[in-house]
Design a protein around this motif. Sequence first.
Motif, PDB file in Angstrom:
ATOM      1  N   PRO A 264     -16.953  -4.402  -3.781  1.00 39.37           N
ATOM      2  CA  PRO A 264     -15.930  -5.406  -3.425  1.00 39.37           C
ATOM      3  C   PRO A 264     -14.550  -4.786  -3.306  1.00 39.37           C
ATOM      4  CG  PRO A 264     -16.494  -5.592  -5.753  1.00 39.37           C
ATOM      5  CD  PRO A 264     -17.440  -4.582  -5.162  1.00 39.37           C
ATOM      6  N   VAL A 265     -13.738  -5.403  -2.477  1.00 40.29           N
ATOM      7  CA  VAL A 265     -12.359  -4.949  -2.310  1.00 40.29           C
ATOM      8  C   VAL A 265     -11.526  -5.466  -3.476  1.00 40.29           C
ATOM      9  CG1 VAL A 265     -10.324  -5.033  -0.833  1.00 40.29           C
ATOM     10  CG2 VAL A 265     -12.600  -4.952   0.182  1.00 40.29           C
ATOM     11  N   ARG A 266     -10.767  -4.591  -4.090  1.00 38.98           N
ATOM     12  CA  ARG A 266      -9.912  -5.020  -5.196  1.00 38.98           C
ATOM     13  C   ARG A 266      -8.726  -5.815  -4.672  1.00 38.98           C
ATOM     14  NH1 ARG A 266      -8.250   0.247  -8.314  1.00 38.98           N
ATOM     15  NH2 ARG A 266      -7.781   0.812  -6.155  1.00 38.98           N
ATOM     16  N   PRO A 267      -8.442  -6.953  -5.249  1.00 34.93           N
ATOM     17  CA  PRO A 267      -7.269  -7.715  -4.798  1.00 34.93           C
ATOM     18  C   PRO A 267      -5.989  -6.966  -5.130  1.00 34.93           C
ATOM     19  CG  PRO A 267      -8.175  -8.679  -6.803  1.00 34.93           C
ATOM     20  CD  PRO A 267      -9.145  -7.614  -6.369  1.00 34.93           C
ATOM     21  N   GLY A 268      -5.042  -7.031  -4.230  1.00 38.42           N
ATOM     22  CA  GLY A 268      -3.769  -6.370  -4.469  1.00 38.42           C
ATOM     23  C   GLY A 268      -2.919  -7.140  -5.463  1.00 38.42           C
ATOM     24  N   PRO A 269      -1.820  -6.559  -5.917  1.00 38.50           N
ATOM     25  CA  PRO A 269      -0.933  -7.251  -6.865  1.00 38.50           C
ATOM     26  C   PRO A 269      -0.290  -8.462  -6.212  1.00 38.50           C
ATOM     27  CG  PRO A 269       0.092  -5.232  -6.080  1.00 38.50           C
ATOM     28  CD  PRO A 269      -1.320  -5.215  -5.574  1.00 38.50           C
ATOM     29  N   ALA A 270       0.083  -9.413  -7.046  1.00 39.79           N
ATOM     30  CA  ALA A 270       0.702 -10.638  -6.539  1.00 39.79           C
ATOM     31  C   ALA A 270       2.044 -10.356  -5.869  1.00 39.79           C
ATOM     32  CB  ALA A 270       0.871 -11.643  -7.676  1.00 39.79           C
ATOM     33  N   ARG A 271       2.741  -9.349  -6.373  1.00 43.52           N
ATOM     34  CA  ARG A 271       4.041  -9.011  -5.818  1.00 43.52           C
ATOM     35  C   ARG A 271       4.052  -7.536  -5.431  1.00 43.52           C
ATOM     36  NH1 ARG A 271       8.058 -12.625  -6.660  1.00 43.52           N
ATOM     37  NH2 ARG A 271       9.639 -10.993  -6.455  1.00 43.52           N
ATOM     38  N   ALA A 272       4.732  -7.228  -4.341  1.00 45.34           N
ATOM     39  CA  ALA A 272       4.816  -5.845  -3.890  1.00 45.34           C
ATOM     40  C   ALA A 272       5.711  -5.030  -4.813  1.00 45.34           C
ATOM     41  CB  ALA A 272       5.367  -5.798  -2.468  1.00 45.34           C
ATOM     42  N   SER A 273       5.393  -3.762  -4.934  1.00 44.47           N
ATOM     43  CA  SER A 273       6.238  -2.874  -5.720  1.00 44.47           C
ATOM     44  C   SER A 273       7.561  -2.653  -5.005  1.00 44.47           C
ATOM     45  CB  SER A 273       5.535  -1.533  -5.944  1.00 44.47           C
ATOM     46  OG  SER A 273       5.323  -0.884  -4.700  1.00 44.47           O
ATOM     47  N   ARG A 274       8.531  -2.137  -5.716  1.00 39.55           N
ATOM     48  CA  ARG A 274       9.850  -1.914  -5.113  1.00 39.55           C
ATOM     49  C   ARG A 274       9.774  -0.947  -3.939  1.00 39.55           C
ATOM     50  NH1 ARG A 274      14.322  -1.451 -10.028  1.00 39.55           N
ATOM     51  NH2 ARG A 274      14.089  -3.618 -10.799  1.00 39.55           N
ATOM     52  N   GLY A 275       8.870   0.043  -4.053  1.00 43.84           N
ATOM     53  CA  GLY A 275       8.763   1.021  -2.978  1.00 43.84           C
ATOM     54  C   GLY A 275       8.352   0.393  -1.662  1.00 43.84           C
ATOM     55  N   LEU A 276       7.476  -0.611  -1.716  1.00 44.19           N
ATOM     56  CA  LEU A 276       7.008  -1.247  -0.489  1.00 44.19           C
ATOM     57  C   LEU A 276       8.071  -2.120   0.158  1.00 44.19           C
ATOM     58  CD1 LEU A 276       3.344  -2.235  -1.411  1.00 44.19           C
ATOM     59  CD2 LEU A 276       4.108  -0.437   0.130  1.00 44.19           C
ATOM     60  N   LEU A 277       9.158  -2.349  -0.548  1.00 45.60           N
ATOM     61  CA  LEU A 277      10.251  -3.121   0.037  1.00 45.60           C
ATOM     62  C   LEU A 277      11.160  -2.242   0.889  1.00 45.60           C
ATOM     63  CD1 LEU A 277      11.173  -5.355  -3.039  1.00 45.60           C
ATOM     64  CD2 LEU A 277       9.679  -5.900  -1.111  1.00 45.60           C
ATOM     65  N   ARG A 278      10.861  -0.958   0.936  1.00 47.41           N
ATOM     66  CA  ARG A 278      11.644  -0.018   1.739  1.00 47.41           C
ATOM     67  C   ARG A 278      10.748   0.600   2.810  1.00 47.41           C
ATOM     68  NH1 ARG A 278      13.170   0.433  -3.567  1.00 47.41           N
ATOM     69  NH2 ARG A 278      15.408   0.259  -4.000  1.00 47.41           N
ATOM     70  N   ALA A 279      11.368   1.021   3.895  1.00 48.31           N
ATOM     71  CA  ALA A 279      10.588   1.554   5.017  1.00 48.31           C
ATOM     72  C   ALA A 279       9.824   2.806   4.617  1.00 48.31           C
ATOM     73  CB  ALA A 279      11.510   1.854   6.195  1.00 48.31           C
ATOM     74  N   TRP A 280      10.462   3.692   3.862  1.00 51.44           N
ATOM     75  CA  TRP A 280       9.778   4.921   3.477  1.00 51.44           C
ATOM     76  C   TRP A 280       8.637   4.627   2.515  1.00 51.44           C
ATOM     77  CZ3 TRP A 280       9.389   6.095  -1.604  1.00 51.44           C
ATOM     78  CH2 TRP A 280      10.320   5.525  -2.480  1.00 51.44           C
ATOM     79  N   GLY A 281       8.785   3.575   1.687  1.00 48.66           N
ATOM     80  CA  GLY A 281       7.722   3.198   0.758  1.00 48.66           C
ATOM     81  C   GLY A 281       6.491   2.709   1.504  1.00 48.66           C
ATOM     82  N   LEU A 282       6.705   1.919   2.566  1.00 51.31           N
ATOM     83  CA  LEU A 282       5.588   1.468   3.383  1.00 51.31           C
ATOM     84  C   LEU A 282       4.922   2.650   4.074  1.00 51.31           C
ATOM     85  CD1 LEU A 282       3.895  -0.753   4.696  1.00 51.31           C
ATOM     86  CD2 LEU A 282       5.683  -0.974   6.442  1.00 51.31           C
ATOM     87  N   GLY A 283       5.744   3.566   4.619  1.00 48.40           N
ATOM     88  CA  GLY A 283       5.181   4.747   5.264  1.00 48.40           C
ATOM     89  C   GLY A 283       4.373   5.591   4.295  1.00 48.40           C
ATOM     90  N   TRP A 284       4.867   5.734   3.066  1.00 47.32           N
ATOM     91  CA  TRP A 284       4.153   6.509   2.057  1.00 47.32           C
ATOM     92  C   TRP A 284       2.827   5.850   1.701  1.00 47.32           C
ATOM     93  CZ3 TRP A 284       2.738  10.633  -0.193  1.00 47.32           C
ATOM     94  CH2 TRP A 284       2.197  10.634  -1.474  1.00 47.32           C
ATOM     95  N   ARG A 285       2.840   4.535   1.564  1.00 48.26           N
ATOM     96  CA  ARG A 285       1.602   3.829   1.209  1.00 48.26           C
ATOM     97  C   ARG A 285       0.546   4.007   2.296  1.00 48.26           C
ATOM     98  NH1 ARG A 285      -2.477   2.667   0.098  1.00 48.26           N
ATOM     99  NH2 ARG A 285      -3.356   0.891  -1.029  1.00 48.26           N
ATOM    100  N   LEU A 286       0.966   3.994   3.544  1.00 52.25           N
ATOM    101  CA  LEU A 286       0.024   4.141   4.645  1.00 52.25           C
ATOM    102  C   LEU A 286      -0.496   5.568   4.772  1.00 52.25           C
ATOM    103  CD1 LEU A 286       1.830   2.005   7.385  1.00 52.25           C
ATOM    104  CD2 LEU A 286      -0.239   1.392   6.136  1.00 52.25           C
ATOM    105  N   GLN A 287       0.346   6.544   4.465  1.00 50.34           N
ATOM    106  CA  GLN A 287      -0.026   7.938   4.704  1.00 50.34           C
ATOM    107  C   GLN A 287      -0.454   8.680   3.441  1.00 50.34           C
ATOM    108  OE1 GLN A 287       2.000  10.256   7.578  1.00 50.34           O
ATOM    109  NE2 GLN A 287       3.338   8.605   8.259  1.00 50.34           N
ATOM    110  N   ARG A 288      -0.423   8.010   2.314  1.00 50.06           N
ATOM    111  CA  ARG A 288      -0.745   8.682   1.047  1.00 50.06           C
ATOM    112  C   ARG A 288      -2.154   9.281   1.013  1.00 50.06           C
ATOM    113  NH1 ARG A 288      -0.015   4.920  -3.967  1.00 50.06           N
ATOM    114  NH2 ARG A 288      -1.869   3.979  -3.044  1.00 50.06           N
ATOM    115  N   PRO A 289      -3.208   8.561   1.422  1.00 50.14           N
ATOM    116  CA  PRO A 289      -4.542   9.179   1.362  1.00 50.14           C
ATOM    117  C   PRO A 289      -4.646  10.451   2.206  1.00 50.14           C
ATOM    118  CG  PRO A 289      -4.712   6.795   1.657  1.00 50.14           C
ATOM    119  CD  PRO A 289      -3.275   7.158   1.858  1.00 50.14           C
TER     120      PRO A 289
END
Length: 523
Positions: A264-289
């Motif tokens: 099963p897919v794990r549900p994400g957190p109810a609220r986004a982390s501070r990093g995801l509120l920034r453009a570089w944080g979103l880019g990092w989350r997408l490219q981290r793997p």
Amino acid sequence: MTGTLVLLRSFLRRDRWMYVWWPLGVAVLYVSQAWSVDGLYETQADFDKAAADMAGNTAFIAMAGPARALNTTGGQVTWQSAAFGAVLVGLMSMFMIGRHTRAEEETGRDELVRAAPIGRYATTVAAVLDAISANLVVGLLTAGTLAAYGLAGADSLGLGLGVTFCGWFFTGVALLAAQLTTSTRAMYGLTGAVIGIGYGLRAIGDVGTPALSWLSPIGWYQAMHAFSGLRWWPGLLLVAGGGLAAVAAYRVFDRRDFGAGVVPVRPGPARASRGLLRAWGLGWRLQRPAFVAWLTGLVVAGAAFGSFGDDVGTLVGDSQTSQDLFLQGSGDIVDAFYATMLLMLALIVGGFTISSALRPQAEEGAGRVEPVLATALPRSTWLAGHVVITAVGTAVILVASGLGLGVTYALITGDGGAVVRMTAAEASYLPGLLVLGAVARLLYGVAPRAAPLAWGVLALAAVVLLFGELLQLPQWFQDLSPFEHLALMPLEGFAWVPFVVVTAVAAVLSVAGQIAFSRRDVH
């Protein structure tokens, strides 16, 4: 099974270029080793001495496999190519199965196809037949090129069909992974982990615990002993293993919900982390793997290169061709050899740089950019976030690969200063890599469909490195490579002026790409 042949014809048409480049790439991998070995040693005595040195090098065995008949061309081809050929066909099978099963299911296209009068197993059977056919083409082309080169026909066929059997095994593994996971990315990660574990078990087993090699499909392939007493029965283990995995996949397919996976897919957190509120944080989350995978692979590759130590004269050999390639016209064998190895590492890092710079194109093509830009996030800021990840990620991977090489070299030779020297030499190629990323960004900003042409710049740099002096290519052509203008450390001293100039070129190209993106329509 209704509709299987129709879907198979569709898959074959979609994969027609994969049927060209993957078989050619694997065949070239094998036959190039034969060409290289025959041109490397001028006498059989030199060949025997080099074979003895290689057979006694634990790092070589861990990287390539058990040492068998290394004083023959066929033995060298098998030793240098088999493990990497198995990995390549594993990746090809993974991509083909994932493309036609989990990716289609994830995007909803498979559900539309199933609305037509087709059998329940039609798509999966067609995907498996497609992958089986592609692996057979790889094996036959590899065997044919080796036989045409002049190697023994039976052993060439054994080596070629062995890599086919490996591909069939990983086809079954990939099909099973597609049933266990919910996303294509997770399916690739699980299959890639099996390939990596198989390579690791083989490496550990070949070095010290032979039983572990028999737990690895790559070990089964090498146990066929091509060019050192060919035997076919280990290949049957690969076929049987792939068949069992495929049967298990169909059993799971019958029991899972369409669109879901067993895990099963794990549900994400109810609220986004501070990093995801920034453009570089979103880019990092997408490219981290991808970053973690490239980082791990390049550190291991650097450590493997460093394991050669300072006894590299045997590797270079006496032929003029190998000396032109590795020594760059210098009499300092060690520094010249490692200068070439470090540049090769940097070019491999360039693969991450370009793929990271092209990630925005993938997001735009998948339709995920518009919802993000519909918020208060400016498009220039969104792209800048990915630029930061590309630049910083490239720098970290580059330094880490140089550090891995330096540490291993220092452990083997006792030269502690090599850690800083090798790491700094590798870091000096950062401007060249930034140019590669900037070219990809410029193409993406101007004409997104042309963005993959950035890989051509990396290919050009590789051609200049490998064949520039050897084929006496025109200097203007060699100057097209950004790395041609940087100092070839540690053979040459560091030069500030070209370092700054190439960095400035990268900055100008990157800014031009970002401006072009901000002025064109999305999609």
